[in-house]
Design an enzyme around this catalytic site. Structure first.
Site, PDB file in Angstrom:
ATOM      1  N   SER A 319      -8.104  30.259 -42.130  1.00 26.59           N
ATOM      2  CA  SER A 319      -9.124  30.663 -43.105  1.00 26.59           C
ATOM      3  C   SER A 319     -10.299  31.276 -42.372  1.00 26.59           C
ATOM      4  CB  SER A 319      -9.608  29.437 -43.877  1.00 26.59           C
ATOM      5  OG  SER A 319     -10.427  28.630 -43.051  1.00 26.59           O
ATOM      6  N   ASP A 320     -11.072  32.090 -43.077  1.00 21.90           N
ATOM      7  CA  ASP A 320     -12.356  32.483 -42.509  1.00 21.90           C
ATOM      8  C   ASP A 320     -13.217  31.217 -42.525  1.00 21.90           C
ATOM      9  OD1 ASP A 320     -14.520  33.785 -41.444  1.00 21.90           O
ATOM     10  OD2 ASP A 320     -14.435  35.462 -42.825  1.00 21.90           O
TER      11      ASP A 320
END
Ligand SMILES: *[C@@H]1O[C@H](CO)[C@@H](O)[C@H](O)[C@H]1NC(C)=O
Ligand SMILES: *[C@@H]1O[C@H](CO)[C@@H](O)[C@H](O)[C@H]1NC(C)=O
Ligand SMILES: *[C@@H]1O[C@H](CO)[C@@H](O)[C@H](O)[C@H]1NC(C)=O
Length: 800
Positions: A319-320
């Site tokens: 994920s960011d």
């Protein structure tokens, strides 16, 4: 125990600017909860690393000295990785598994596994953004290459790969010394869709093919080419349609990008597909934004179906930073945190940058929202990458890169490549007269003026590290000029007043020639900062014009910027004789600028993005993702492929000190496309239509052209040949005006000629995408544009 928190606080996502009353700080940095993630052991390990400085680190796992673990199957380098991963997962408790789902993965002391920080960055050299990398001790600095937009302008795939190789040598050296990780969340290959985007500087520009080639080449450089083994693991981010940071109150944490199937297939996903399929990248990062109402990190169609199944990612999806937390807290996508954790993992997310999955996955399993098998699936993907990196082989000693150390960082040859990259990337936009290159005999006293004239840190842009050293423009020019008169002209790039104008004008009046180094920096365009307009900030334009009209000799304007700047005034001002775009040229940028100004190097860069006039951005909202123009809506369209209005400088523009002429030596006029007959109900129908790529026997079906390039000037130079194709007319609602289908770079001494062979893969490059997102090959007459040559190529179906 404060130290690790500060890390998360400083680096793990810039907290969302929430419009609602929730306080991002209490949510994003829940200190009591964080305390449970950073076990005392992790912390002690952390401090030990810091104290060890550049000494060789102990193995991450499977230490040959550890009798308790060295005989376990997961430690046996001779076994297949899949078998070792299975063995390791079988030994972990659910709690241990969950603690490995986050960037700050916990240690598993009973199995001899240390904690691991997954988050390091190497966008254009090893960076200190991300807690996995620490500069200091024996590793005070790393080679800082030009920002990616500048390097992209070289249109040189071997250069991109060479930079990746150097960055990964330095990264391995730092890992061996215990100051960096092996997993780098670079490159950023989002399409530079809107010129205002603050992170456009990090990308290879607006063209999907260019961005995809950049991605594959840089990733190959970073990861090495030793089969399944990884030198370091790269990551293509941010998947997908992420190219807005903060514009008129809309930020990336809340933005829902509405993207058509056509634009997705044809534009936004192309660099990611090429990164996975051609670059074999070991990781893909999903983004903060939603796409068509679904957060990308919770979208199984994007992650599981597209990236993992269709493209065949061999690696992990991350994920960011805190994007799972963001879609729960800011986007309210699920009603409980456990559902958010379960949705993300079930969608195909394997690792969370941020604490969210470590906090909520266990309860999600207990509530039956997720099975332990789903968690095992995620872990299998991350552990496989760690094994491919050799982290369970008792490294670093004995590892192929185990001997890299401090002496392999900032070497003369690495630093020379940084200079070379800047030289290849700088673009000559104007050369009236020609007045460039400047002769050192005629121009002995130079005025060097402007807020970027003595730039250092500005030259390395964002996602940089600590550079080995800098050559500022002032220093670079100082090596050529007998005397330099230096004036800033403005206090900084914002240039809010004209207090220093008098001194700058005075300098120009005394000098034989004037160089103005103007433009932007991270205070104007950056992560979380999109620009409002395209003009030079504050009074910069006024300074340039006043200095140019006062200047005794020729005035040369150098622009440092990531995004395009509307410098129409300078383009049209006859007193400004030369213009260079330096992008953010890296640690050696000033030397490269000076070498070009004085003719030691001949510029060969080409713009990787369109330079629009200011009026363009008034016609379209940054939030409108549509690539195609719409007359009825007054929408101008985006990038050279769809926008046909006025430009300041077009995509692919760039001059040289010499001249090149190209002639088409040979090219086919007609090509038959083998088509599966049984797929076509009425084969006489397809002659003038567009055949689905899946119905054609594509294989290696390609067209070869031979083009002669001749240097007809009197200087040695490099030429980039850009080849575009325009599909037959009649597919107006789908097709771009033209699209890049190839680029080739040659060095040529004066009067020399070289024949280039250009292969164009028909299905990949001459296809267009219809409104349902299906790739098709239009039959009929395509036009190939090779510089000023137009060649017609007719495709017709041949039913099998
Ligand atoms: C591309 O870059 C590499 C690495 O710097 C360099 O050796 C090569 O000459 C460049 N190619 C051209 C045609 O400029
Ligand atoms: C240029 O910048 C360097 C480093 O930031 C600084 O030491 C130097 O004094 C500056 N030179 C001038 C003339 O301002
Ligand atoms: C095939 O298409 C052509 C052109 O549209 C039409 O004239 C012909 O009748 C069609 N044949 C069949 C068998 O449908």
């Amino acid at each position: 125990m404060m130290f690790p928190y500060i890390y998360i606080y400083k680096h793990c996502s810039i907290p969302p600017i929430t419009s609602q009353a929730t306080t991002p700080f209490t949510f994003y940095f829940p200190f009591p909860v964080m305390a449970s993630i950073f076990s005392p052991l992790t912390t002690i390990f952390f401090f030990l690393i810091v104290l060890w400085g550049g000494e060789a680190r102990d193995p991450f796992a499977c230490d040959p000295k550890n009798a308790a673990t060295r005989g376990l199957p997961f430690c046996k380098a001779s076994l297949a990785i899949a078998e070792r991963v299975k063995d390791l997962i079988g030994r972990l408790t659910v709690e241990e598994k969950v603690s490995l789902l986050v960037n700050n993965a916990a240690a598993v002391p009973r199995l001899g596994i240390k904690g691991y920080e997954w988050w390091s960055e190497a966008l254009h050299g090893v960076s200190n953004v991300g807690p996995g990398t620490k500069f200091g001790g024996q590793f005070p600095a790393a080679t800082s290459f030009p920002q990616v937009i500048t390097t992209a302008a070289s249109f040189n795939a071997s250069l991109w790969e060479a930079i990746g190789q150097v960055a990964s040598d330095e990264a391995r050296a730092m890992y061996n010394g215990g100051t960096s990780g092996l997993t780098y969340w670079s490159p950023n290959v989002n399409i530079f869709r809107d010129p205002r985007w603050g992170r456009g500087q990090e990308t290879p520009g607006e063209d999907p093919l260019l961005a995809g080639k950049y991605a594959a080449s840089y990733v190959r450089g970073l990861q090495g080419s030793d089969g399944d083994r990884l030198k370091v693991a790269a990551c293509c981010k941010h998947f997908t349609a992420y190219d807005l940071d903060n514009w008129k109150g809309v930020d990336r944490f809340h933005f829902n990008a509405e993207v058509s199937k056509q634009d997705m297939e044809e534009t936004f996903n192309v660099p990611f597909r090429m990164c996975v399929k051609e670059g074999n990248v070991a990781s893909v990062m999903c983004s903060y934004n939603q796409v068509n109402g679904v957060p990308t990190c919770a979208d199984p169609v994007l992650l599981k179906t597209t990236v993992r199944s269709l493209w065949g990612l061999n690696g992990y999806i991350v994920s960011d930073c805190d994007s799972v937390g963001v879609f729960y807290n800011s986007q309210h996508y699920t009603s409980t945190p456990e559902e958010a954790a379960a949705d993300a993992i079930k969608a195909g997310l394997d690792l969370d940058c941020g604490p969210f999955l470590a906090q909520h996955t266990n309860n999600a399993v207990k509530k039956g929202l997720l099975s332990e098998a789903d968690v095992n699936g995620a872990l299998a993907n991350t552990l496989t990458v760690q094994m491919r990196l050799g982290m369970y082989d008792g490294e670093p000693s004995g590892h192929p890169y185990g001997n890299l150390g401090p002496r392999d960082v900032c070497t003369p040859s690495h630093q020379h490549l940084a200079l070379e990259a800047a030289t290849q990337g700088i673009v000559l936009l104007k050369n009236k007269g020609p007045s460039l290159p400047l002769s050192t005999r005629t121009y002995r006293t130079l005025a060097v003026i402007g807020p970027n004239s003595n730039a250092t840190v500005t030259m390395i842009g964002n996602y940089a590290g600590i550079a080995c050293g800098y050559t500022s423009p002032l220093q670079g020019i100082g090596k050529y000029a007998k005397t330099v008169i230096h004036e800033m002209g403005c206090a900084n790039v914002a240039c809010r007043d004209n207090k220093q104008f008098g001194r700058a004008i005075n300098a120009a009046q005394q000098a034989d020639a004037t160089v103005l180094v103007m433009g932007l920096d991270q205070s104007i365009e950056a992560e979380t900062v999109d620009r409002a307009g395209l003009l030079l900030p504050g009074h910069q334009q006024d300074l340039v014009s006043k200095v140019a009209s006062a200047s005794k000799g020729p005035t040369i304007l150098v622009i440092m910027s990531g995004g395009p700047v509307d410098i129409t005034f300078a383009k049209n001002d006859p007193r400004i004789e030369g213009i260079l775009w330096a992008g953010y040229p890296g640690q050696a940028g000033g030397a490269a600028i000076a070498d070009i100004l004085f003719g030691t190097s001949n510029p060969g860069g080409k713009l990787p993005m369109t330079w629009y006039p200011e009026g363009y951005v008034e016609k379209l909202a940054m939030t409108n993702m549509a690539m195609r123009s719409s007359k009825s809506k007054g929408y101008p369209g985006r990038t050279y492929r769809f926008y046909s209005g006025p430009v300041v400088y077009p995509f692919g523009y760039g001059l040289s000190y010499t001249h090149f002429v190209q002639t088409l030596a040979s090219a086919p006029k007609v090509v038959s496309i083998p088509v599966d007959g049984h797929r076509q109900k009425n084969s006489s129908n397809i002659a003038n239509k567009a055949i689905k790529v899946t119905h054609a026997r594509c294989g290696k079906l390609s067209v070869s052209l031979h083009v002669d390039v001749k240097n007809v000037g009197s200087r040695y130079g490099t030429h980039t040949l850009l080849v575009f194709s325009a599909p037959p007319p009649g597919n107006g609602h789908w097709a771009p005006h033209k699209q890049l289908v190839g680029f080739h770079k040659v060095h040529l001494p004066p009067k020399a000629q070289q024949r280039l062979r250009i292969n164009i893969h028909v299905c990949k490059l001459l296809s267009v995408v219809d409104t349902s997102g299906t790739r098709r090959i239009p039959m009929g007459s395509h036009t190939l544009h090779i510089a000023h040559i137009k060649h017609s190529l007719t495709l017709h179906p041949q039913t099998l």
